[in-house]
Write a protein that holds these residues in place. Structure first.
Motif, PDB file in Angstrom:
ATOM      1  N   ALA A 136       0.902  -1.166  -0.050  1.00 18.45           N
ATOM      2  CA  ALA A 136      -0.014  -0.066  -0.148  1.00 18.45           C
ATOM      3  C   ALA A 136       0.831   1.058   0.081  1.00 18.45           C
ATOM      4  O   ALA A 136       0.664   2.252  -0.791  1.00 18.45           O
ATOM      5  N   ALA A 137       1.742   1.169   0.885  1.00 23.55           N
ATOM      6  CA  ALA A 137       2.355   2.337   1.021  1.00 23.55           C
ATOM      7  C   ALA A 137       3.363   2.639  -0.117  1.00 23.55           C
ATOM      8  O   ALA A 137       3.610   3.881  -0.726  1.00 23.55           O
ATOM      9  N   SER A 138       3.989   1.703  -0.683  1.00 21.95           N
ATOM     10  CA  SER A 138       4.688   1.845  -2.242  1.00 21.95           C
ATOM     11  C   SER A 138       3.808   2.446  -3.315  1.00 21.95           C
ATOM     12  O   SER A 138       4.220   2.992  -4.042  1.00 21.95           O
ATOM     13  N   ASP A 139       2.770   1.903  -3.462  1.00 19.54           N
ATOM     14  CA  ASP A 139       1.631   2.161  -4.428  1.00 19.54           C
ATOM     15  C   ASP A 139       1.490   3.775  -4.161  1.00 19.54           C
ATOM     16  O   ASP A 139       1.179   4.744  -5.207  1.00 19.54           O
ATOM     17  N   ILE A 140       1.060   4.286  -2.900  1.00 18.89           N
ATOM     18  CA  ILE A 140       1.071   5.668  -2.710  1.00 18.89           C
ATOM     19  C   ILE A 140       2.087   6.268  -2.995  1.00 18.89           C
ATOM     20  O   ILE A 140       1.955   7.682  -3.791  1.00 18.89           O
ATOM     21  N   ILE A 141       3.260   6.155  -2.562  1.00 16.45           N
ATOM     22  CA  ILE A 141       4.686   6.803  -2.885  1.00 16.45           C
ATOM     23  C   ILE A 141       4.629   7.046  -4.458  1.00 16.45           C
ATOM     24  O   ILE A 141       5.050   8.058  -4.935  1.00 16.45           O
ATOM     25  N   SER A 142       4.714   5.977  -5.010  1.00 13.53           N
ATOM     26  CA  SER A 142       4.527   5.672  -6.739  1.00 13.53           C
ATOM     27  C   SER A 142       3.670   6.847  -7.110  1.00 13.53           C
ATOM     28  O   SER A 142       4.004   7.678  -8.145  1.00 13.53           O
ATOM     29  N   TRP A 143       2.290   6.930  -6.638  1.00 15.41           N
ATOM     30  CA  TRP A 143       1.458   7.615  -7.344  1.00 15.41           C
ATOM     31  C   TRP A 143       1.812   9.139  -7.258  1.00 15.41           C
ATOM     32  O   TRP A 143       1.676   9.950  -7.873  1.00 15.41           O
ATOM     33  N   CYS A 144       2.404   9.478  -6.057  1.00 17.59           N
ATOM     34  CA  CYS A 144       2.620  10.684  -5.783  1.00 17.59           C
ATOM     35  C   CYS A 144       3.731  11.455  -6.713  1.00 17.59           C
ATOM     36  O   CYS A 144       3.684  12.316  -7.015  1.00 17.59           O
ATOM     37  N   MET A 145       4.694  10.350  -6.860  1.00 18.35           N
ATOM     38  CA  MET A 145       6.158  10.829  -7.684  1.00 18.35           C
ATOM     39  C   MET A 145       5.592  10.858  -9.136  1.00 18.35           C
ATOM     40  O   MET A 145       6.252  11.491  -9.967  1.00 18.35           O
ATOM     41  N   ARG A 146       4.533  10.157  -9.764  1.00 19.38           N
ATOM     42  CA  ARG A 146       4.406  10.340 -10.908  1.00 19.38           C
ATOM     43  C   ARG A 146       3.522  11.597 -10.951  1.00 19.38           C
ATOM     44  O   ARG A 146       3.404  11.791 -12.509  1.00 19.38           O
TER      45      ARG A 146
END
Length: 199
Positions: A136-146
């Motif tokens: 979950a945290a990885s998906d969240i951080i990835s979305w923010c950086m996209r």
């Protein structure tokens, strides 16, 4: 948007109706942190109900969700990276959540160390997983950086899982900041400060 696989994740803004579920996710996250040797990052009370409500009311809280409430095995497999879709699934589950802020964060003005730069940035706060799905945290951080190129975040000195996720996503540890919380004496006042700026 309708996803053919109920395990496909997406993000949406939280609404007032989501607040009871959000509070349960935060309670779960506090328990997991405590059991993992990190009981003092959020203590026993943080985030507070008034803080949760304000984040939701101001449009800062995002939910990472899927539609696998009746088919939990659907979360096994590989899916497209989640994107923002303001829809609510019929069998929706909250996988994780976070708050996102645009503009200077008062707590980040005094750092023992140095940020990468002083350019305008976004700040991620209050990342939490419900325990219903992995990464979950990885998906969240990835979305923010996209979607944002200059992002700051902080985490507890004993939150090794989040430190690993941030460093895996190429955030740089810039130093430490202090947070003073008179409501929560069992909470640490020190945080590790991370920053990533993709030029």
């Amino acid at each position: 948007m309708q996803y053919s696989n109920p395990g496909q994740r997406w993000l949406r803004h939280a609404t007032v109706e989501d607040i009871p579920a959000i509070e349960k996710v935060f309670a779960h996250a506090r328990q997991v942190m405590a059991e993992g040797g990190n009981p003092r990052q959020w203590g026993t009370k943080y985030p507070y109900p008034e803080m949760i409500a304000a984040d939701v009311r101001n449009g800062n809280t995002y939910l990472l969700v899927d539609n696998a409430g009746e088919t939990p095995d659907a979360t096994n497999g590989t899916f497209e990276a989640p994107e923002l879709e303001e829809v609510r699934g019929d069998h929706e589950r909250i996988i994780g959540l976070f708050s996102l802020f645009d503009g200077e964060d008062p707590a980040y003005g005094d750092i023992n160390g140095a940020w990468l730069d002083n350019d305008p940035y976004m700040t991620i706060h209050r990342v939490a997983s419900s325990g219903l799905g992995k990464r979950a945290a990885s998906d969240i951080i990835s979305w923010c950086m996209r979607h944002y190129h200059n992002v700051r975040i902080d985490t507890g000195p004993n939150n090794f899982a989040m430190q690993h996720i941030l460093e895996t996503h190429h955030f740089i540890r810039c130093g430490t900041i202090g947070v003073l919380d008179n409501q929560n004496p069992d909470m640490d006042e020190s945080r590790l400060a991370y920053h990533r700026h993709d030029h």
